[in-house]
Design an enzyme around this catalytic site. Sequence first.
Site, PDB file in Angstrom:
ATOM      1  N   ASN A 441       0.838  -1.195   0.000  1.00  0.00           N
ATOM      2  CA  ASN A 441       0.000   0.000   0.000  1.00  0.00           C
ATOM      3  C   ASN A 441       0.877   1.250   0.000  1.00  0.00           C
ATOM      4  O   ASN A 441       1.578   1.529   0.986  1.00  0.00           O
ATOM      5  CB  ASN A 441      -0.904   0.026   1.232  1.00  0.00           C
ATOM      6  CG  ASN A 441      -1.645   1.354   1.368  1.00  0.00           C
ATOM      7  OD1 ASN A 441      -2.641   1.589   0.710  1.00  0.00           O
ATOM      8  ND2 ASN A 441      -1.139   2.238   2.217  1.00  0.00           N
ATOM      9  N   GLU A 442       0.904   1.953  -1.115  1.00  0.00           N
ATOM     10  CA  GLU A 442       1.489   3.289  -1.263  1.00  0.00           C
ATOM     11  C   GLU A 442       3.008   3.357  -1.125  1.00  0.00           C
ATOM     12  O   GLU A 442       3.575   4.447  -0.999  1.00  0.00           O
ATOM     13  CB  GLU A 442       0.821   4.295  -0.309  1.00  0.00           C
ATOM     14  CG  GLU A 442      -0.654   4.499  -0.621  1.00  0.00           C
ATOM     15  CD  GLU A 442      -1.319   5.577   0.224  1.00  0.00           C
ATOM     16  OE1 GLU A 442      -0.658   6.115   1.136  1.00  0.00           O
ATOM     17  OE2 GLU A 442      -2.506   5.870  -0.015  1.00  0.00           O
ATOM     18  N   ASP A 443       3.680   2.212  -1.187  1.00  0.00           N
ATOM     19  CA  ASP A 443       5.142   2.262  -1.074  1.00  0.00           C
ATOM     20  C   ASP A 443       5.779   2.872  -2.313  1.00  0.00           C
ATOM     21  O   ASP A 443       6.842   3.512  -2.219  1.00  0.00           O
ATOM     22  CB  ASP A 443       5.696   0.865  -0.814  1.00  0.00           C
ATOM     23  CG  ASP A 443       5.335   0.359   0.575  1.00  0.00           C
ATOM     24  OD1 ASP A 443       4.640   1.087   1.314  1.00  0.00           O
ATOM     25  OD2 ASP A 443       5.722  -0.767   0.922  1.00  0.00           O
ATOM     26  N   SER A 496      -0.393  -0.913  -4.672  1.00  0.00           N
ATOM     27  CA  SER A 496      -1.596  -0.096  -4.803  1.00  0.00           C
ATOM     28  C   SER A 496      -1.269   1.263  -4.210  1.00  0.00           C
ATOM     29  O   SER A 496      -0.993   1.369  -3.017  1.00  0.00           O
ATOM     30  CB  SER A 496      -2.779  -0.735  -4.060  1.00  0.00           C
ATOM     31  OG  SER A 496      -3.945   0.048  -4.206  1.00  0.00           O
ATOM     32  N   HIS A 513      -4.816   6.110  -5.947  1.00  0.00           N
ATOM     33  CA  HIS A 513      -5.368   6.623  -4.700  1.00  0.00           C
ATOM     34  C   HIS A 513      -5.545   8.123  -4.889  1.00  0.00           C
ATOM     35  O   HIS A 513      -4.559   8.851  -4.994  1.00  0.00           O
ATOM     36  CB  HIS A 513      -4.434   6.343  -3.532  1.00  0.00           C
ATOM     37  CG  HIS A 513      -4.267   4.892  -3.212  1.00  0.00           C
ATOM     38  ND1 HIS A 513      -3.521   4.436  -2.140  1.00  0.00           N
ATOM     39  CD2 HIS A 513      -4.771   3.780  -3.808  1.00  0.00           C
ATOM     40  CE1 HIS A 513      -3.566   3.109  -2.104  1.00  0.00           C
ATOM     41  NE2 HIS A 513      -4.309   2.698  -3.113  1.00  0.00           N
TER      42      HIS A 513
END
Length: 862
Positions: A441-443, A496, A513
């Site tokens: 997530n968002e790395d 993501s 996102h």
Amino acid sequence: MATHAQKVVTGLRSNWTFKETDSSEEWLETAQFPTNIHLDLIKHNKIPDPFFERNELKVGWVAEKFWTYRTVFKSPDASAASYLAFDGLDTYATVFLNGKEILKSDNMFISHRIDVSTLLSKDGGENELLINFEPALERAKAIRDAHPEHFWKCWNGDTARLAVRKAQYHFGWDWGGVYITCGPWRDIRLESYSARLSDLVAAVSLTDDNKQATVKVTAHVDSPADAKIAASAKVVVSITGARGISDSTVSLESTAEIEADGTSVATFKIDDPALWWPHGYGKANLYTITAQLLGPNNTVIDTVTKKTGLRKAEVIQETDKHGKSFYFRINGIDVYCGGSDWIPADNFTPRVTKEKYRDWLELMVHGNQAMIRVWGGGIFEEDIFYDLCDELGLLVWQDFLFGCGNYPAFPDILKSVEIESRQNVIRLRHHPSIVIYAGNNEDYQLQETFGLTYDYEDKNPDNWLKTNFPARYIYEKILPDIMAEDGNGVFYHPGSPWGDGKITSDKTVGDMHQWNVWHGTQEKYQIFEHLGGRFNSEFGMEGFPHIQTIDSFLSPNSSERYQQSSTVDFHNKADGHERRIATYLVENFRTVEDFEGFIHLSQLVQSEALAYGYRGWRRQWGDSRRCGGALVWQLNDCWPGISWAIVDYYLRKKPAYYTIARALRPLGVGIQREHWDWSVTHARPLPKTKWESWVTSSNLDSVRGKVEVRFISISTGKDLAEPLVQEDLEIVPNGTTDKVFIGEVDNVEKEPHVLSITLWVDGKVVARDVDWPQPLKYHSFEDRGLNIRFDLPEKADGKKRDAQGKIVITVEKPLKGLVWEERTGVRVSDSAIDVVPGEEVVVDVFGLLKGEKELSWRYLGM
């Protein structure tokens, strides 16, 4: 040749006690089992309720101590080998059996199986199992400090969290507190066997016309080195029709020998299979697969049963006029994935019951949501979570457990990550609900933010480990390899958001996102539809929970019971939440001073924002699948806080929940004026404003209906023009019937008015939408002529919660945001409603009887 005894399983759930490791205090009983230290300390009043007021600050010391858990159990009466199975130890744990160290663990997501045959006491004697837990943050900080060469950066929590394989939200996030737990958080068992079935996996393939399914079932057999399976041993596999199947049943059986690699394969052909469908598209049919391991003389050694579904799941990524698509196709049918992101349902997950999991996931079904995304900063969820998603027909997007950080890739961490990920992929691979895994997530967003080295064209994994973004090796090497080997065909996505190596904000590819509403540039939420990408896997707006939830963490008659108090602020962990909530509130609504009025307004801000997102993005589904889905951040909370959740910790639904449910109905309508940025134009109105209307459908067959658009004065409730009516509109299946009516609003000659659209099918209203001139603060909403009538049953036939009545609503002037009280035991079918004159709106209400106090309500301008 060894004797093949039947497998015996003894759950070790009783007699557990705990204490601080070096303390001389007595051992205390645990609150439950599985458990964690906070739950046990709460039970004995050693700490106050961690969620009350600012008690988070008073319980921080718990994470700094060493804790020990202990139980005593009897040895089994078995000649076979014995194993202790640990499903999860949180996190730095050393395990002793009868005084001998048998295990060290440093990853809460890994399960362990230890041969203890020679360590158990003899002849049914007692055994002592002792588990010591070390402070996770202290250990993690030591790792971080020992590696200054790594670029330690993260969003949320201490950067040391990146060094420990533990639920990352335990270290604090922008919607939850810092509660660093420890303890035996999942089951522990004693298993005795000469051989066992260690896994059962069903690989499903369907013919193009879905008329035949091939199910290849592989049973994995495990036996101790000194007790090899006899040549005569075999596996019997059966598959039978199960829950949800009414007109298509099957009962098949196959016997297969065990191969040298310990596997046994049975293949079944099923004609006219009952397929597993997402809810709204068909039944979530499930088949039961049972494997029996047979020894000499056909004695049953072990039995394993799993439920699975027959389905084909694809992620469609094709070049089109908008870039490259990203949407889901199930059994050949394109499915628009409106839904939610999911965080753990509690800071202390062992206390989340099966019943509570069902309550949460049934909210998804009632809310017309198709997909739930298990976020990467939490946990691989409990089996019951995925079982319920299978049963209810919910699609699952599963993140691997990395979130908002630049994770190190030291050799020992890579090894631990590989074990963790492979174990959980294997554990979950029979679930038809899981249709995608994402690497993190968002790395990749963090990599972009801090300018870390990332050359997408460099395809040599060894080079990635030498950069300051070494975790790429995890996301693009370790995890895809695991999915290819053990993922049972489920689609893998490196992160993501992710878009084939393009910048993560690229709207033409992959998922995104979209946080430029609330975070980032803080755009007006009225333009949400123009900010989205091919799949919007995160977006959101904060809203306060209902007053009962606020009161749950305040003392009676507390002086902190106002919207800007320190305690209320303490329960909102989002950076800058005061100015962001205030910005969106004052931009759109007339401000109020009373607390409950403020709560209502914040909820309307959230509701309105998400309406613009869901409504506009679902419309784009019909435009060459321009938007494949929208997942709101977030469905739930892990404590009673103020956050982006659309349902709070106590399962009280915020108004936004209902707004989303309306936008995702099988048949929906939308009407909307083009955006006029009143801030930029200094409130100078446009002479004319264009508007458009549309109908959305997830039905697979064409439907015909009647559509009407009205123009109604906000101040008088009178129609300002003749309605526009189309009596026999053919509605496009699984898409959008766009621009049903279009027009212009004359802002000079026409008084402020709403645009109201209604859809009838077979003479019944199935969808409504109302567009209001923006911003709402420019209009008066007093004296709406509201009339509410409760028609309630005298008594309940069966369970009270199912007793159904109705609420009938009429108005004399357009009304905005009618929100019902959320009362425990009572459920309404709709809330956060806009009502216009000349229409009677009926809301179903369950669990409320005549003579009981009617639900209270509130609306804008009340």
